[in-house]
Each structure stands twice: as C-alpha cells, then as structure tokens.
Design an enzyme around this catalytic site. Structure first.
Site: not given
Ligand code: UD1
Ligand code: MG
Length: 459
Positions: A8-9, A15, A72, A77, A101, A154, A364, A375
C-alpha cells in the site's frame, strides 16, 4: 503455496508536511517504497501489486520492476486500498499486505510470518511488535486467558486502557485469499470516514475463523515512518545495517557512526573508509582504497587502490592507483586514468588525466584531454569558456606545463612540449617545443627562425 503481495503506497502522509508522497522520502538515498517492494520481491511472489494514488507517477517510477500497479483514486483507508487490488490479484493461496511506509521489514521476517500463517491455516495473521512507545499504532486486543487475538483498535478510537496496551499492529498481514476478498466488503466506515484493514481481525473472529499473531523480535523492523522524527530513526537504522553489511564483507570503517553509505553503493574488500565520508547514489569503490576523511563520492566509479582525501568526487571515474586530494573536486565527466594524480586544490570537469599524468597543486582542467605522463604545473588553468561556448584543450604526452599557464582554448599543446611559467597560450604549441610569455611565443630552435604555428580563431 502461491503468494500475492500487495504493497500500500497511495497515501499522502500529511504528518510529513511535505509535497512528496510519504513513501517517496528516502532512507540511505533510496525512496522508502523501494525497500518495501524489494523485500516483497525477495519472497518471489506470483503476483506483486502496488497500490498508488497520491502523486502516483512518482511512486510508480521508484517502485522497481515486475510490479502491477493499481490506482486508488481517493484515499479512503487501508481496507479500501487493498480492495483496489482484487482484480489484479487474481487467485492465490495467501495474500500478504505490506505498507510502503514500513521499509525496515526484513524478507526473513516476512517469510516467517507467511510460513506461520500457512502452517496454522489461519484466515488472518497479523505481524505485531512491542515498541518502547506504542503511540500512534493500532493496539492488539487479546482475550484475557487464552491470548487469542480478538481485534485491533486504532489509536484514535482507543480507550485509555487500550492505549496502555504495548503490543501493536505493524500493518503487515497475511490473509487466506478466498477469505479476504469477500470480507473486505464487510468493513464498515470508521467515524473518521475510513475503511480500516485492521477491522478484518474482529470480522474473522466473529465468524469463528482462526486469527493468529506473529510477534517480531526487533520492533525497529516495523516502525511506520509517518513523520520526520521517525524518518530519522529509520535512516539511522538503515545506515547501521548497511555499515554492518560492509564491515562483514571486509571493508574497514574507522568510525561507522559518521560514515554514510547509500543503499546502491558497492565497495571492494580491504578498502578503508575514514570518518565523515559520504558514498552516494550509484557509486562503486574498488578494493584496497583509502577513502576520506571528510569526502563525498557521488555516482562515481573508483578503481582498486585509489585514494580520495578531503575531496568531492561527482559523476567521475578514477582508474586504479589514481588519487585525489586533499581538497580536490572531480566534477561530472572527470576521468583519471591509471596512476593519475590530482593534488591540493584541483578541479577537473569533463576532462581526462591520462595514465600517470600529474596535477599537483591548484588548477583547473575543464573540457580537456591530458595525455600520459604530462605534468601540469601549479596554478594552471584551461580557459575553456569564452562567455558563449566551451572549447577543448589537448595536452600531449609527457608535456610540461609551467606554473601559472593559462591555456586559452581551443588550443593544443604537442607531445613533450613545454610552456614557461606564467605564459598565456593562445596558439597551438608544436610537439617538443617551448612556448613562453604573454601571449606565449614559441621559442625558435637552432635551425629555424620561427617555427610554424597554426593560428586559432578565438572569436
Ligand atoms: C496503520 C494501521 C495501524 C498500524 C500502523 C502501522 C490501519 C487503519 N491502521 O496506521 O493499525 O499500527 O499502520 O504502521 O490500517 N494507504 C493507502 N491508501 C489509503 C490509506 C493508506 O494506500 O487510503 C497506505 C499509505 O500510503 C501507507 C499505508 O497505507 O503506506 C499505511 O497508512 P497510514 O496512513 O500510514 O496508516 P497508519 O496511521 O500508520
Ligand atoms: Mg503509517
């Protein structure tokens, strides 16, 4: 058993307070998403899918080869993000979900989690950790006596008692493929308007399905790099691992804490790296070199037994036994052939020092070819730029360029020729002759009044 991995990226990562997507922030010179996809690739899955969204093109270009990308459109989420991968995923036995991440995850750990999940035959397996500070992560709720995993809550929805739980979700899950896809649709929107992947734990439990947890020994492996403070922790850990790897491979790091080696760098054995040194980008260092202290080598190729001291080397090539510094700067296209030497306060750009050529002090060389054994005296400069265009200088083999010579390009100094100290050379100097003065004249030889010289147009 067949494996699909979904990374997931798609998130922005608010933040970070950044224009860059969170997963594009780098560790050891490499975007963090690349570490996640590399770890995934190491498991040789049948199918590797990366979910992209925010600034998708950037993330696509960084994620590497052999990936199916799905988009996406709206970041609703982590549960919603996984759902986007359903069609691309096809059928497998196990689906492993990773977060872009969380780049410090090791392939061995992923293998263990997948192995455990498949052995137990669970519907859901979550990779957990016990970090010193669980703030920000989803907490693992277990049944009081049996330790069974019941749910993940969460941070933003947790009660004070739940917040005191020190076991957290890494966000890394294994799912039984056939169970995952239909149940993703049952995730309800959270009060914050997101579909949490983590809700699948409670959903599986409610159905009486097996849910297991695998706790990683080193919590650093699963820190989510959501903010710059965590990013710095991740950077320190990644660099520590890289340095340990090179020391194990036979490289001496005098002070690993101040030695910064990027992920793409390669170093030969018996090379010694002194403190405050940065090896960056696509850099290759040979065997038996001495690098540093206080040097930067970026996107360069350095052969065996070279020395670089207190210098900056960028997009340059140093063949074996050549050396630079102290206080040298090799810029783009600099090429030091075998045994060439550039000493104090030199700069070379788009120029070659031939085998054994020496440029000991100041000076240079830009847009120039210096042939073998020449040289270059202290303070010699190629005047390569006329304000509009760059011109080339050629210095023949074994030529002797006197201190403070200004070589007004285009100009050619013949093999074995000499220029006097302080000469300003505006015309070609024939092989074996001596030129001196301002502008430099070629000294007549015994049998000739004035040697023939070719005029150069400096306009
Ligand atoms: C998430 C978890 C949390 C866990 C934590 C670990 C959920 C709801 N929460 O929280 O339980 O402890 O990771 O690091 O899963 N992303 C998408 N699409 C979205 C949202 C997020 O691709 O709609 C991707 C982000 O780019 C990221 C990853 O999913 O790489 C995690 O999302 P992030 O927002 O970092 O979730 P956390 O709040 O860290
Ligand atoms: Mg995260």
């Amino acid at each position: 058993m067949s494996l699909t991995i979904v990374v997931l990226a798609a998130g922005q990562g608010v933040r970070m307070n950044s224009d860059l997507p969170k997963v594009m922030h780098a560790l050891a010179g490499r975007p963090m998403v690349r570490f996640a996809t590399d770890a995934a690739r190491a498991l040789e899955p049948e199918n590797l899918i990366v979910v992209v969204g925010y600034r998708a093109d950037l993330v696509r270009s960084a994620a590497g080869e052999g990936i199916t990308f799905v988009t996406q459109e709206e970041q609703l989420g982590t549960g919603h993000a996984v759902q986007q991968a359903q069609i691309a995923a096809g059928k497998a036995d196990t689906v492993l979900v990773l977060y872009g991440d969380t780049p410090l995850i090791r392939p061995e750990t992923l293998r263990q989690v997948v192995g455990h999940h498949e052995e137990v035959g669970a519907a859901v397996t979550v990779l957990t950790s016990r970090p010193a500070d669980p703030t920000g992560y989803g907490r693992i709720l277990r049944a009081a006596h049996t330790d069974t995993v019941l749910a993940i809550v969460e941070e933003r929805d947790a009660t004070p008692q739940q917040k005191a739980i020190d076991e957290v979700s890494s966000g890394i899950f294994c799912f039984r493929d056939e169970w995952l896809w239909p149940n993703l649709e049952d995730i309800e929107k959270s009060p914050a308007g997101e579909y949490y992947l983590t809700d699948l734990v409670a959903i599986a439990r409610a159905q009486g399905e097996t849910v297991t947890a695998w706790t990683v020994a080193d919590p650093l492996e699963v820190i989510g790099l959501d903010q710059r403070i965590k990013l710095a922790q991740g950077e320190a850990e990644m660099r520590r691992r890289i340095n340990l790897g090179w020391m194990a491979a036979g490289v001496t790091l005098i002070h690993p804490e101040t030695t910064y080696i990027d992920a793409g760098v390669v170093i030969g054995s018996d090379t010694t790296i002194w403190p405050n040194t940065y090896l960056q980008g696509q850099t290759r260092i040979g065997q038996g070199c001495t690098i540093g202290p206080s040097s930067v080598i970026r996107d360069s190729d350095v052969g065996n037994r070279c020395r670089v001291e207190l210098s900056v080397v960028e997009q340059a090539t140093m063949e074996e036994d050549s050396d630079v510094g102290p206080f040298g700067h090799l810029r783009s296209g600099a090429y030091l052939a075998k045994g060439a030497h550039m000493g104090n306060f030199g700069e070379i750009k788009n120029a070659t020092l031939g085998p054994g050529a020496k440029m000991g002090h100041f000076g240079y060389m830009g847009d120039a070819t210096v042939e073998a054994g020449a040289n270059i005296g202290a303070g010699t400069i190629t005047c390569n730029y006329d304000g509009k265009r760059k011109h080339r200088t050629t210095i023949g083999a074994q030529a002797f360029i006197g201190s403070g010579t200004m070589l007004v390009a285009p100009v050619e100094i013949g093999e074995g020729a000499t220029t006097g100290a302080g000469s300003v050379v505006t015309r070609d100097v024939p092989a074996g002759s001596v030129a001196y003065g301002v502008p430099a004249k070629v000294r007549p030889t015994a049998d000739e009044e004035e040697p023939e010289v070719k005029d150069r147009d400096h306009g």
